[in-house]
Scaffold this active site. Sequence first.
Site, PDB file in Angstrom:
ATOM      1  N   LYS A 198      -5.725   6.444   0.317  1.00  0.00           N
ATOM      2  CA  LYS A 198      -6.545   7.597   0.677  1.00  0.00           C
ATOM      3  C   LYS A 198      -5.615   8.784   0.903  1.00  0.00           C
ATOM      4  O   LYS A 198      -4.801   8.781   1.826  1.00  0.00           O
ATOM      5  CB  LYS A 198      -7.374   7.329   1.926  1.00  0.00           C
ATOM      6  CG  LYS A 198      -8.284   8.479   2.318  1.00  0.00           C
ATOM      7  CD  LYS A 198      -9.097   8.138   3.550  1.00  0.00           C
ATOM      8  CE  LYS A 198     -10.000   9.299   3.948  1.00  0.00           C
ATOM      9  NZ  LYS A 198     -10.792   8.981   5.159  1.00  0.00           N
ATOM     10  N   LYS A 250      -8.933   6.952  -3.129  1.00  0.00           N
ATOM     11  CA  LYS A 250      -9.744   8.110  -2.764  1.00  0.00           C
ATOM     12  C   LYS A 250      -8.825   9.308  -2.568  1.00  0.00           C
ATOM     13  O   LYS A 250      -7.845   9.193  -1.838  1.00  0.00           O
ATOM     14  CB  LYS A 250     -10.513   7.818  -1.469  1.00  0.00           C
ATOM     15  CG  LYS A 250     -11.380   8.970  -0.974  1.00  0.00           C
ATOM     16  CD  LYS A 250     -12.051   8.613   0.341  1.00  0.00           C
ATOM     17  CE  LYS A 250     -12.919   9.775   0.818  1.00  0.00           C
ATOM     18  NZ  LYS A 250     -13.548   9.481   2.118  1.00  0.00           N
TER      19      LYS A 250
END
Length: 330
Positions: A198, A250
């Site tokens: 992320k 992400k």
Amino acid sequence: MSEFPRVRPRRLRATPALRRLTAETRLHPADLVLPMFVREGIDEPVEISSMPGVMHHSLSSLPRAVEEAAAAGVGGVMLFGVPLEKDAIGSGATDPDGILNVATRVAVDAAQGALVVQTDLCLDEFTDHGHCGVLAADGSVDNDSTLERYDEMAVVQAEAGSQLIGMSGMMDGQIGSARDALDDAGHSNTALLAYSAKYASAFYGPFREAVQSTLVGDRRTYQLDAANGREGLREVDLDIAEGADIVMVKPAMSYLDVLAETAATSTVPVWAYQISGEYAMIQAAAANGWIDLDAASYESVLSIKRAGADAILTYWATELATRLQKGLIR
């Protein structure tokens, strides 16, 4: 011998039927997960201005939206709670009667097993400082104190009915810690989705409005540096070793290289999140008449699938699934 080429790749592109038959990548409604925001203190859906078409749902509007997603064949919904009150430790996140946990029970009842009800586990929606964890005296995020809060959240979310918990806070050791807490509380069948790679991204902007974030500063001390691909793969390996059932990259758009490398080596399913900024950019361009929304939204999600994602979180999940079911995508 003919002077014309014998090898003509265009042969397989000649008709819609040939293109469909020889497609290397296929998108299915069950590959899609719909992120949903449930906001405390409202009686009807409210559109999020920076994400046209995406709503803050009330507890009364949530069931119908879940049912629509299920009817379209969407694989799951990922719930985010937006509380009225916030404090330094995000107390609302562990309140069984807090907005996210109540919404989870409502969604589970509405879904009736037709899709997977998932919950985001992070403190940023619930803290008055907007960070994803508990702050130390010097203002930094205290990793290990945060793990204790995450463990409590995991158990409460599992008890509310979440089938899959999205560990999105990027604290070191969060997967192993939450896994132990869930197992000790009798929730060994609750799965963990690790937001492993992320990245600290400029494309999260609209999401800040969606969760009514009060963040001042940034999250660069715990989210990954955009320059680092290998570091993302290291995080993936660590989360798998700690017991992650699924790992995720992400954002998706700017990190397809990390996604492809993760998919090539991971021993567990690999997901990707098409985040708010990616969605908002396409919506804005389409609203200006610069691109075709249906074509661009499908192509963008298909590219994430092609890069190796087994499933994709996207705000277009229900719309795309409906079009796929009706055969409207060629």
